[in-house]
Design a protein around this motif. Sequence first.
Motif, PDB file in Angstrom:
ATOM      1  N   ASN A  44       3.162  41.594 -25.408  1.00 44.96           N
ATOM      2  CA  ASN A  44       3.938  42.660 -24.767  1.00 44.96           C
ATOM      3  C   ASN A  44       3.036  43.693 -24.105  1.00 44.96           C
ATOM      4  N   ALA A  45       1.893  43.955 -24.746  1.00 48.88           N
ATOM      5  CA  ALA A  45       0.959  44.929 -24.175  1.00 48.88           C
ATOM      6  C   ALA A  45       0.370  44.423 -22.869  1.00 48.88           C
ATOM      7  N   ASP A  46       0.239  43.097 -22.770  1.00 51.39           N
ATOM      8  CA  ASP A  46      -0.331  42.500 -21.559  1.00 51.39           C
ATOM      9  C   ASP A  46       0.733  42.169 -20.519  1.00 51.39           C
ATOM     10  N   ARG A  47       2.005  42.407 -20.846  1.00 47.71           N
ATOM     11  CA  ARG A  47       3.080  42.008 -19.947  1.00 47.71           C
ATOM     12  C   ARG A  47       2.943  42.735 -18.602  1.00 47.71           C
ATOM     13  N   GLY A  48       3.064  41.962 -17.549  1.00 45.93           N
ATOM     14  CA  GLY A  48       2.955  42.517 -16.206  1.00 45.93           C
ATOM     15  C   GLY A  48       1.527  42.641 -15.722  1.00 45.93           C
ATOM     16  N   GLN A  49       0.568  42.328 -16.591  1.00 37.22           N
ATOM     17  CA  GLN A  49      -0.842  42.359 -16.203  1.00 37.22           C
ATOM     18  C   GLN A  49      -1.389  40.941 -16.188  1.00 37.22           C
ATOM     19  N   GLU A  50      -1.457  40.371 -15.006  1.00 37.73           N
ATOM     20  CA  GLU A  50      -1.976  39.013 -14.887  1.00 37.73           C
ATOM     21  C   GLU A  50      -3.481  39.026 -15.147  1.00 37.73           C
ATOM     22  N   PRO A  51      -3.943  38.247 -16.102  1.00 38.87           N
ATOM     23  CA  PRO A  51      -5.378  38.232 -16.397  1.00 38.87           C
ATOM     24  C   PRO A  51      -6.179  37.675 -15.220  1.00 38.87           C
ATOM     25  N   LYS A  52      -7.272  38.345 -14.890  1.00 37.72           N
ATOM     26  CA  LYS A  52      -8.125  37.901 -13.784  1.00 37.72           C
ATOM     27  C   LYS A  52      -9.078  36.826 -14.294  1.00 37.72           C
ATOM     28  N   VAL A  53      -8.565  35.620 -14.363  1.00 36.46           N
ATOM     29  CA  VAL A  53      -9.337  34.501 -14.891  1.00 36.46           C
ATOM     30  C   VAL A  53      -9.299  33.361 -13.883  1.00 36.46           C
ATOM     31  N   GLU A  54     -10.471  32.861 -13.539  1.00 36.20           N
ATOM     32  CA  GLU A  54     -10.528  31.709 -12.635  1.00 36.20           C
ATOM     33  C   GLU A  54      -9.992  30.476 -13.348  1.00 36.20           C
ATOM     34  N   THR A  55      -9.377  29.598 -12.573  1.00 37.79           N
ATOM     35  CA  THR A  55      -8.827  28.361 -13.123  1.00 37.79           C
ATOM     36  C   THR A  55      -9.347  27.164 -12.341  1.00 37.79           C
ATOM     37  N   ASP A  56      -9.704  26.121 -13.061  1.00 32.02           N
ATOM     38  CA  ASP A  56     -10.154  24.890 -12.419  1.00 32.02           C
ATOM     39  C   ASP A  56      -9.631  23.717 -13.232  1.00 32.02           C
ATOM     40  N   TYR A  57      -9.925  22.507 -12.756  1.00 33.03           N
ATOM     41  CA  TYR A  57      -9.464  21.298 -13.429  1.00 33.03           C
ATOM     42  C   TYR A  57     -10.661  20.468 -13.875  1.00 33.03           C
ATOM     43  N   MET A  58     -10.550  19.880 -15.053  1.00 38.40           N
ATOM     44  CA  MET A  58     -11.668  19.125 -15.606  1.00 38.40           C
ATOM     45  C   MET A  58     -12.086  17.984 -14.672  1.00 38.40           C
ATOM     46  N   TYR A  59     -11.124  17.284 -14.102  1.00 37.01           N
ATOM     47  CA  TYR A  59     -11.476  16.143 -13.257  1.00 37.01           C
ATOM     48  C   TYR A  59     -12.278  16.595 -12.036  1.00 37.01           C
ATOM     49  N   ALA A  60     -11.959  17.782 -11.503  1.00 30.64           N
ATOM     50  CA  ALA A  60     -12.681  18.299 -10.337  1.00 30.64           C
ATOM     51  C   ALA A  60     -14.110  18.689 -10.712  1.00 30.64           C
ATOM     52  N   ILE A  61     -14.275  19.280 -11.890  1.00 31.62           N
ATOM     53  CA  ILE A  61     -15.602  19.677 -12.354  1.00 31.62           C
ATOM     54  C   ILE A  61     -16.473  18.447 -12.585  1.00 31.62           C
ATOM     55  N   VAL A  62     -15.906  17.414 -13.212  1.00 33.69           N
ATOM     56  CA  VAL A  62     -16.644  16.171 -13.462  1.00 33.69           C
ATOM     57  C   VAL A  62     -17.015  15.500 -12.143  1.00 33.69           C
ATOM     58  N   GLU A  63     -16.082  15.502 -11.197  1.00 28.64           N
ATOM     59  CA  GLU A  63     -16.342  14.880  -9.891  1.00 28.64           C
ATOM     60  C   GLU A  63     -17.486  15.585  -9.166  1.00 28.64           C
ATOM     61  N   ARG A  64     -17.502  16.916  -9.227  1.00 27.21           N
ATOM     62  CA  ARG A  64     -18.588  17.669  -8.582  1.00 27.21           C
ATOM     63  C   ARG A  64     -19.926  17.344  -9.231  1.00 27.21           C
ATOM     64  N   ARG A  65     -19.923  17.221 -10.547  1.00 31.31           N
ATOM     65  CA  ARG A  65     -21.170  16.883 -11.250  1.00 31.31           C
ATOM     66  C   ARG A  65     -21.667  15.506 -10.846  1.00 31.31           C
ATOM     67  N   HIS A  66     -20.761  14.529 -10.731  1.00 32.85           N
ATOM     68  CA  HIS A  66     -21.140  13.179 -10.322  1.00 32.85           C
ATOM     69  C   HIS A  66     -21.712  13.171  -8.905  1.00 32.85           C
ATOM     70  N   ARG A  67     -21.091  13.936  -8.003  1.00 35.62           N
ATOM     71  CA  ARG A  67     -21.590  14.004  -6.628  1.00 35.62           C
ATOM     72  C   ARG A  67     -22.978  14.620  -6.585  1.00 35.62           C
ATOM     73  N   LEU A  68     -23.171  15.675  -7.370  1.00 40.09           N
ATOM     74  CA  LEU A  68     -24.468  16.349  -7.396  1.00 40.09           C
ATOM     75  C   LEU A  68     -25.548  15.429  -7.948  1.00 40.09           C
TER      76      LEU A  68
END
Length: 222
Positions: A145-169
């Motif tokens: 309730n204290a956090d209601r209306g306050q969207e947390p500023k947190v980046e979001t990503d997907y595991m498959y995308a992170i793994v794919e980037r690592r494989h490409r690198l």
Amino acid sequence: MVKLTIVGRVRDALPLAKGTRYLNDEEDDDDLFSQRKQQAEFILNEISTGSLPSSKMTIRLHSHSFNYIVEDGVCFITLCESSYPTRLAFHFLQDLQKELLGKLDRTLIHKVSKPYTFLKMEGMIGNIRKRYIDTRTQSNLSKLNADRGQEPKVETDYMYAIVERRHRLEALKKKALMTSSRVVTASDSPLLELIALKWMPITLVIFGAVVLVWSNLILSIL
């Protein structure tokens, strides 16, 4: 609910401690638990290399999410069901961070060299986790309730995308290494150096003879 928790050192991606295994009956098998643990360690490594933000992030994985925060060179990672409130997951991590960094010798944290050295952390992690099992407790509802209306500023990503980037690198690194290994100079090649040493004197003698004959020919004409 919180299912898996790992604490690690960011500098070298060394896992320091982990929480007790928490999986429901449908997921209660060793292979899945090992896979989730490896994924958490992979995330820690990506943070260590700078491939992921060194503050906090949510990483989606099918019906689950990894959430992590970094404080004073230490990373706190937890795996929760996607239905579990993200705000509570980060409250759990913040409580964990305050508890562990407040009680542990930080000098020792930066000195240990063996994975999962801090076995006593397991009990502390379990005690803090108990507070967050039921999202409907008065304490947890107050936090939501204290956090209601306050969207947390947190980046979001997907595991498959992170793994794919690592494989490409990794593929790019391998390609660059193969390319550089093909570019061999005479000073780098023992075989070419041996050939040069063998034929250089003969080449000099032939060159000298040609110069001498040419000089005699010019003198005879004059």
